[in-house]
Design a protein around this motif. Structure first.
Motif, PDB file in Angstrom:
ATOM      1  N   GLU A 151      21.432 -49.203 -30.216  1.00 50.40           N
ATOM      2  CA  GLU A 151      22.278 -48.676 -31.312  1.00 50.40           C
ATOM      3  C   GLU A 151      22.188 -49.562 -32.539  1.00 50.40           C
ATOM      4  O   GLU A 151      22.180 -49.080 -33.667  1.00 50.40           O
ATOM      5  CB  GLU A 151      23.743 -48.573 -30.849  1.00 50.40           C
ATOM      6  N   LYS A 152      22.082 -50.854 -32.319  1.00 53.53           N
ATOM      7  CA  LYS A 152      21.987 -51.797 -33.458  1.00 53.53           C
ATOM      8  C   LYS A 152      20.709 -51.571 -34.263  1.00 53.53           C
ATOM      9  O   LYS A 152      20.640 -51.927 -35.434  1.00 53.53           O
ATOM     10  CB  LYS A 152      22.012 -53.234 -32.949  1.00 53.53           C
ATOM     11  N   TYR A 153      19.704 -50.998 -33.605  1.00 49.24           N
ATOM     12  CA  TYR A 153      18.428 -50.774 -34.287  1.00 49.24           C
ATOM     13  C   TYR A 153      18.196 -49.288 -34.574  1.00 49.24           C
ATOM     14  O   TYR A 153      17.090 -48.878 -34.894  1.00 49.24           O
ATOM     15  CB  TYR A 153      17.275 -51.343 -33.444  1.00 49.24           C
ATOM     16  N   GLY A 154      19.257 -48.501 -34.435  1.00 43.36           N
ATOM     17  CA  GLY A 154      19.149 -47.078 -34.730  1.00 43.36           C
ATOM     18  C   GLY A 154      18.298 -46.331 -33.730  1.00 43.36           C
ATOM     19  O   GLY A 154      17.629 -45.347 -34.071  1.00 43.36           O
ATOM     20  N   LEU A 155      18.301 -46.798 -32.479  1.00 42.37           N
ATOM     21  CA  LEU A 155      17.460 -46.175 -31.461  1.00 42.37           C
ATOM     22  C   LEU A 155      18.312 -45.426 -30.439  1.00 42.37           C
ATOM     23  O   LEU A 155      19.436 -45.820 -30.136  1.00 42.37           O
ATOM     24  CB  LEU A 155      16.633 -47.244 -30.727  1.00 42.37           C
ATOM     25  N   HIS A 156      17.719 -44.355 -29.921  1.00 38.07           N
ATOM     26  CA  HIS A 156      18.382 -43.537 -28.911  1.00 38.07           C
ATOM     27  C   HIS A 156      17.695 -43.742 -27.557  1.00 38.07           C
ATOM     28  O   HIS A 156      16.458 -43.823 -27.492  1.00 38.07           O
ATOM     29  CB  HIS A 156      18.309 -42.062 -29.320  1.00 38.07           C
ATOM     30  N   VAL A 157      18.495 -43.814 -26.505  1.00 39.69           N
ATOM     31  CA  VAL A 157      17.944 -44.003 -25.155  1.00 39.69           C
ATOM     32  C   VAL A 157      18.154 -42.728 -24.338  1.00 39.69           C
ATOM     33  O   VAL A 157      19.270 -42.200 -24.276  1.00 39.69           O
ATOM     34  CB  VAL A 157      18.668 -45.163 -24.423  1.00 39.69           C
ATOM     35  N   GLU A 158      17.103 -42.261 -23.744  1.00 42.16           N
ATOM     36  CA  GLU A 158      17.186 -41.076 -22.890  1.00 42.16           C
ATOM     37  C   GLU A 158      16.828 -41.502 -21.467  1.00 42.16           C
ATOM     38  O   GLU A 158      15.690 -41.893 -21.207  1.00 42.16           O
ATOM     39  CB  GLU A 158      16.195 -40.027 -23.397  1.00 42.16           C
ATOM     40  N   PRO A 159      17.790 -41.457 -20.540  1.00 48.57           N
ATOM     41  CA  PRO A 159      17.455 -41.875 -19.171  1.00 48.57           C
ATOM     42  C   PRO A 159      16.703 -40.779 -18.434  1.00 48.57           C
ATOM     43  O   PRO A 159      16.977 -39.594 -18.620  1.00 48.57           O
ATOM     44  CB  PRO A 159      18.836 -42.097 -18.536  1.00 48.57           C
ATOM     45  N   ASP A 160      15.812 -41.178 -17.605  1.00 49.78           N
ATOM     46  CA  ASP A 160      15.032 -40.230 -16.795  1.00 49.78           C
ATOM     47  C   ASP A 160      15.339 -40.513 -15.321  1.00 49.78           C
ATOM     48  O   ASP A 160      16.474 -40.876 -15.002  1.00 49.78           O
ATOM     49  CB  ASP A 160      13.551 -40.378 -17.143  1.00 49.78           C
ATOM     50  N   VAL A 161      14.371 -40.429 -14.496  1.00 48.40           N
ATOM     51  CA  VAL A 161      14.599 -40.621 -13.061  1.00 48.40           C
ATOM     52  C   VAL A 161      14.841 -42.095 -12.742  1.00 48.40           C
ATOM     53  O   VAL A 161      14.354 -42.985 -13.442  1.00 48.40           O
ATOM     54  CB  VAL A 161      13.381 -40.067 -12.278  1.00 48.40           C
ATOM     55  N   MET A 162      15.623 -42.298 -11.711  1.00 50.86           N
ATOM     56  CA  MET A 162      15.930 -43.654 -11.266  1.00 50.86           C
ATOM     57  C   MET A 162      15.077 -43.930 -10.035  1.00 50.86           C
ATOM     58  O   MET A 162      14.711 -43.006  -9.306  1.00 50.86           O
ATOM     59  CB  MET A 162      17.417 -43.693 -10.885  1.00 50.86           C
ATOM     60  N   LYS A 203      10.402 -45.102  -5.033  1.00 49.21           N
ATOM     61  CA  LYS A 203      11.153 -44.013  -4.415  1.00 49.21           C
ATOM     62  C   LYS A 203      12.165 -43.497  -5.429  1.00 49.21           C
ATOM     63  O   LYS A 203      13.019 -44.255  -5.896  1.00 49.21           O
ATOM     64  CB  LYS A 203      11.853 -44.572  -3.186  1.00 49.21           C
ATOM     65  N   GLY A 204      12.065 -42.216  -5.784  1.00 47.46           N
ATOM     66  CA  GLY A 204      12.883 -41.688  -6.864  1.00 47.46           C
ATOM     67  C   GLY A 204      14.202 -41.098  -6.416  1.00 47.46           C
ATOM     68  O   GLY A 204      14.346 -40.652  -5.280  1.00 47.46           O
ATOM     69  N   MET A 205      15.163 -41.098  -7.335  1.00 41.82           N
ATOM     70  CA  MET A 205      16.471 -40.474  -7.099  1.00 41.82           C
ATOM     71  C   MET A 205      17.107 -40.133  -8.446  1.00 41.82           C
ATOM     72  O   MET A 205      16.692 -40.667  -9.482  1.00 41.82           O
ATOM     73  CB  MET A 205      17.368 -41.390  -6.269  1.00 41.82           C
ATOM     74  N   PRO A 206      18.104 -39.255  -8.446  1.00 39.02           N
ATOM     75  CA  PRO A 206      18.737 -38.894  -9.729  1.00 39.02           C
ATOM     76  C   PRO A 206      19.422 -40.118 -10.334  1.00 39.02           C
ATOM     77  O   PRO A 206      19.948 -40.972  -9.612  1.00 39.02           O
ATOM     78  CB  PRO A 206      19.763 -37.836  -9.327  1.00 39.02           C
ATOM     79  N   PHE A 207      19.435 -40.170 -11.662  1.00 39.22           N
ATOM     80  CA  PHE A 207      20.035 -41.294 -12.363  1.00 39.22           C
ATOM     81  C   PHE A 207      21.534 -41.358 -12.086  1.00 39.22           C
ATOM     82  O   PHE A 207      22.249 -40.366 -12.162  1.00 39.22           O
ATOM     83  CB  PHE A 207      19.777 -41.165 -13.871  1.00 39.22           C
ATOM     84  N   ASP A 208      21.987 -42.565 -11.763  1.00 39.15           N
ATOM     85  CA  ASP A 208      23.408 -42.792 -11.506  1.00 39.15           C
ATOM     86  C   ASP A 208      23.771 -44.114 -12.172  1.00 39.15           C
ATOM     87  O   ASP A 208      23.299 -45.180 -11.745  1.00 39.15           O
ATOM     88  CB  ASP A 208      23.651 -42.845  -9.993  1.00 39.15           C
ATOM     89  N   LYS A 209      24.584 -44.058 -13.197  1.00 40.70           N
ATOM     90  CA  LYS A 209      24.930 -45.260 -13.949  1.00 40.70           C
ATOM     91  C   LYS A 209      25.626 -46.317 -13.093  1.00 40.70           C
ATOM     92  O   LYS A 209      25.682 -47.482 -13.454  1.00 40.70           O
ATOM     93  CB  LYS A 209      25.848 -44.891 -15.127  1.00 40.70           C
ATOM     94  N   ASN A 210      26.199 -45.884 -11.983  1.00 40.31           N
ATOM     95  CA  ASN A 210      26.925 -46.828 -11.140  1.00 40.31           C
ATOM     96  C   ASN A 210      26.059 -47.484 -10.065  1.00 40.31           C
ATOM     97  O   ASN A 210      26.559 -48.271  -9.258  1.00 40.31           O
ATOM     98  CB  ASN A 210      28.104 -46.118 -10.470  1.00 40.31           C
ATOM     99  N   ALA A 211      24.785 -47.167 -10.060  1.00 40.30           N
ATOM    100  CA  ALA A 211      23.887 -47.766  -9.063  1.00 40.30           C
ATOM    101  C   ALA A 211      23.764 -49.260  -9.319  1.00 40.30           C
ATOM    102  O   ALA A 211      23.940 -49.730 -10.450  1.00 40.30           O
ATOM    103  CB  ALA A 211      22.516 -47.095  -9.141  1.00 40.30           C
ATOM    104  N   LYS A 212      23.456 -49.985  -8.269  1.00 39.07           N
ATOM    105  CA  LYS A 212      23.468 -51.457  -8.396  1.00 39.07           C
ATOM    106  C   LYS A 212      22.069 -52.041  -8.507  1.00 39.07           C
ATOM    107  O   LYS A 212      21.769 -52.819  -9.395  1.00 39.07           O
ATOM    108  CB  LYS A 212      24.173 -52.061  -7.181  1.00 39.07           C
ATOM    109  N   ASP A 213      21.203 -51.700  -7.592  1.00 38.42           N
ATOM    110  CA  ASP A 213      19.918 -52.394  -7.495  1.00 38.42           C
ATOM    111  C   ASP A 213      18.744 -51.584  -8.012  1.00 38.42           C
ATOM    112  O   ASP A 213      17.622 -52.036  -7.968  1.00 38.42           O
ATOM    113  CB  ASP A 213      19.642 -52.783  -6.028  1.00 38.42           C
TER     114      ASP A 213
END
Lengths: 168, 327
Positions: free
Chosen positions: B55-66, B90-100
């Protein structure tokens, strides 16, 4: 894969195969076969027709003509499914993702268990800006695949797939 | 060891500890408006910090697969494993609360560009024990969205098939030699991409590709205004001679290369070998001998490593291996 087709249509198929540079009678891989999806159509098309839209459109016309001609026995029915999958890949390369999606749906109506077509279908969904649906599908593909094959999933319209996934 | 760690001095410091420093010039190139987008991996527990830094550099982040790294890298147990050419995740849906876990992200100036790049930027992770490769054309579309020149994207289409071609060698064959000049332009030297010091993050179609040079010059000029020390050191490294064996498989020398007909001679003070971690079978066993020497002579059939003009070892050269210098 042996498919018995009317001689006149067969001639058109041979001409198309020569034009494309690859064979169209690919094996139908099912989800349970534990084989990866077959990339011969999508890879072969990209090698030959990337940035060559005029030549690609000629291939699309040839394939479309064959699809229209195929309407006879069970084998032609099956091959029609393959041809719709090919058209799905062609339109995908062309950049017409809505048409690509439509062709993959037609293919899956005729050849419900063709895993390769399922993968093409999912990426066409992603390309039509339905990334979230794509993600739900790819992580639940086995369930959707089975539901379509045994009749539990009635259509491949976006709303019906979403409703089905909600229920999982 | 030739490459040293880099600590941003003026620009992009907020990304330190959030994004890998290996992609530092790409962050800068997008933030400075030279590059349309780039993709990277970030630990999920750093995702919010990344969004804040962007955000400080005017950039947008789009999350994809985790994804997470599986315990075993045994490809034989994966459906489609025979076609895997790199380490797999090994892929899985993005979850902001994931740890590792780690998440694939697309970063761009605008949400629209980020989302468009994401559409075609599917990363082939393993899901329920099978690979899911995207349609091949999406590699080409993604490349264009990342700002790669059309000629290089098309070259990739033809030659990036590890079963058949050695891409860097094809690039070399496609390079026109210029009388009195080094083989390649340092602007087209991509070997250190993912190792901090680079201006381009694509495989060029030639080591004198004009489109690549034009683009790399813009990246260099933009970064030089905000982080001149980085550019100075990067230029030095990119002008270093190389012995190239394949993609991500090369030796970089702190030295000079001369060419006499079909013979290249590299005299050096130091060297560093980079092997392709996904292709262990291609690792050069003699690389450790190079570290002991101070001269390498490369002709059509042999690579000779010397220390003070005494031969340490002679190795049969594969046709696709080559020495290259840059100016």
């Amino acid at each position: 894969m042996i498919i018995m087709i009317d001689v006149k249509i067969e001639k058109k198929i041979v001409m198309l195969e020569k034009y494309l540079g690859f064979e169209l009678r690919r094996e139908i891989i099912t989800f349970g076969s534990n084989e990866p999806h077959n990339e011969s159509f999508s890879y072969g098309l990209a090698l030959k027709f990337y940035n060559e839209n005029k030549a690609l459109m000629k291939a699309i016309m040839m394939a479309t003509e064959i699809v229209k001609d195929l309407d006879g026995n069970d084998d032609e029915h099956l091959f029609r499914g393959l041809m719709f999958c090919l058209l799905g890949d062609m339109y995908y390369l062309y950049g017409d993702f809505n048409r690509s999606l439509g062709c993959f749906i037609q293919s899956l109506k005729l050849s419900k268990n063709d895993y390769t077509t399922w993968v093409g279908f999912m990426f066409a969904i992603r390309a039509t800006d339905n990334i979230e649906l794509f993600e739900k599908m790819i992580f639940n593909l086995g369930r959707i695949y089975d539901a379509w094959n045994d009749g539990e999933l009635k259509s491949l319209e976006r709303n019906d797939i979403e409703d089905f996934l909600e229920g999982i | 060891m030739i490459l040293r760690e880099y600590e941003p001095k003026h620009y992009g410091k907020e990304f330190r500890g959030v994004l890998s420093i290996r992609q530092y010039p790409m962050v800068l190139a997008v933030a400075l408006g030279v590059k349309t987008s780039f993709d990277d991996w970030v630990k999920v527990d750093k995702y919010d910090a990344l969004v804040e830094a962007c955000e400080k550099y005017g950039l947008h982040v789009e999350p994809d697969v985790m994804f997470t790294t599986p315990e075993s890298q045994d490809k034989s147990k994966i459906i489609g494993g025979e076609n895997i050419t790199t380490t797999f995740q090994k892929g899985m849906p993005f979850d902001k609360n994931a740890k590792d876990e780690t998440v694939h992200v697309i970063i761009a100036k605008s949400p629209e560009v980020a989302r468009k790049s994401k559409k075609f930027g599917w990363y082939s992770v393993i899901i329920n024990n099978r690979t899911f490769n995207k349609p091949f054309v999406d590699h080409l579309r993604f490349g264009k969205l990342l700002g790669f020149p059309d000629c290089c994207v098309d070259f990739f289409r033809k030659y990036n098939n590890w079963h058949v071609y050695n891409h860097p060698y094809e690039t070399l064959k496609n390079t026109k030699r210029i009388e009195g000049k080094a083989i390649g332009s340092y602007y087209c030297n991509n070997v250190l991409m993912d190792n901090i010091y680079f201006f381009i993050h694509h495989l060029p179609c030639s080591y004198r590709c004009e489109a690549t040079i034009e683009y790399a010059k813009k990246v260099e000029a933009a970064i030089e205004k905000v982080e001149p020390e980085f550019v100075e050191y990067t230029k030095k490294l990119l002008k270093s001679p190389l012995l190239n064996f394949g993609e991500k498989n090369f030796i970089i020398f702190d030295g000079e290369m001369t060419i006499d007909g079909n013979v290249s001679t590299i005299e050096y003070k130091d060297s560093q070998y980079f092997s392709n971690y996904a292709r262990k079978e291609a690792k050069m066993k003699f690389a450790s001998e190079v570290e002991k020497g101070n001269k390498v002579i490369v002709d059509e059939n042999t690579i000779t490593i010397l220390k003070d003009d005494e031969i340490i070892v002679e190795v049969s050269k594969e046709e696709e291996w080559f020495a290259i210098n840059f100016d």
